[in-house]
Scaffold this active site. Sequence first.
Site, PDB file in Angstrom:
ATOM      1  N   HIS A 184      35.325  11.998  -2.837  1.00 13.07           N
ATOM      2  CA  HIS A 184      35.360  13.334  -3.458  1.00 13.07           C
ATOM      3  C   HIS A 184      35.815  13.150  -4.911  1.00 13.07           C
ATOM      4  CE1 HIS A 184      36.483  17.779  -3.208  1.00 13.07           C
ATOM      5  NE2 HIS A 184      37.167  17.402  -4.262  1.00 13.07           N
ATOM      6  N   ASN A 241      33.989  19.591  -9.960  1.00 20.86           N
ATOM      7  CA  ASN A 241      33.548  18.482  -9.120  1.00 20.86           C
ATOM      8  C   ASN A 241      32.342  17.796  -9.737  1.00 20.86           C
ATOM      9  OD1 ASN A 241      34.825  20.520  -7.079  1.00 20.86           O
ATOM     10  ND2 ASN A 241      34.710  18.566  -6.023  1.00 20.86           N
ATOM     11  N   CYS A 253      40.340  22.473 -12.461  1.00 18.28           N
ATOM     12  CA  CYS A 253      41.267  23.362 -13.139  1.00 18.28           C
ATOM     13  C   CYS A 253      40.534  24.252 -14.143  1.00 18.28           C
ATOM     14  CB  CYS A 253      42.328  22.548 -13.862  1.00 18.28           C
ATOM     15  SG  CYS A 253      43.402  23.589 -14.852  1.00 18.28           S
TER      16      CYS A 253
HETATM   17 ZN   LIG Z   1      38.399  18.815  -5.317  1.00 13.57          ZN
END
Ligand SMILES: [Zn+2]
Length: 301
Positions: free
Chosen positions: A202, A244, A235
């Site tokens: 991730h 992402n 953020c």
């Molecule tokens: Zn994340």
Amino acid sequence: MPQVHLCEVGPRDGLQNAKQLMPTEAKKAWIAALAAAGLKEIEVGSFVPPKLIPAMADTEEIVKYALGIRGLKVVALAPNLKGFQRAIAAGAHKVTFPVSASRAHSQSNVRMTPEQMVDEVRKCAAWPHPGVEIEGAVSTAFGCTLQGEVPEDDVVRIATELAGFCDGVALADTVGYANPAQVKRIFSRVKKEIGEKLEGAHFHDTRGLGLANALAAYEVGVRAFDSSMAGLGGCPYAPGASGNVITEDLVFMFESMGVSTGIDIEKLLLAREILVKAIPGEPVYGHTPVAGLPKGFRAAA
Ligand SMILES: [Zn+2]
């Protein structure tokens, strides 16, 4: 033909950080379009107190809707046993737990030490959950904005403990600190300890290394990746692409390399249109959607 498996986390990681709330009906349309594009796994929401994250208040309804989409694995995040019980009741196929390797992030995220959080996930694994898969996601595994450096030994230890009672373990670069050399090193170390239990990666694209990190993980054997459409997530106060790794670009990278994602890029761009309309004014990212596909592009499959 080589293959990778993508999990779209936009409805959870993305929308929890968006400035606007996406209406429930738009979420459903977006998720349906993502599935129609070929995504077989979508993290559709999180079972956290709605007061803390209002964007996730409709997760029960979204999970139930997504369960009606044939062939889709429906994932939800839970931070504790209470959230896990809600996820089971809603019928989620898989529940992912964020376990921060950073002590500072763990306290601010779940108000527990990493050890307490590992115990919480252990408690969940012992709770009856027939047919529900449990994933332990080691977050801030590559560094932390609160703590700075996160010792690799902490990451390896937590991942190994989680592998003792989770179905799978993922490593997450929650704040976009990772670099490709570090990704290869840490994934290889964890793989040595837990083997096939190490599943997903991730990454956040905060410093532009999302794709490079995904490729580095692929090169050391990782075949499952989280990503977020239009690069949502991360953020909202950091300038630039702080979300992402971007689904559209990740799919393009793998497909153009001859690695099949099972995803149709043209249909993916239709799903993007739904997203952009549903949260107008929200910054969206992605190179492939802007530049278009190269002349003569051929998908892997
Ligand atoms: Zn994340």
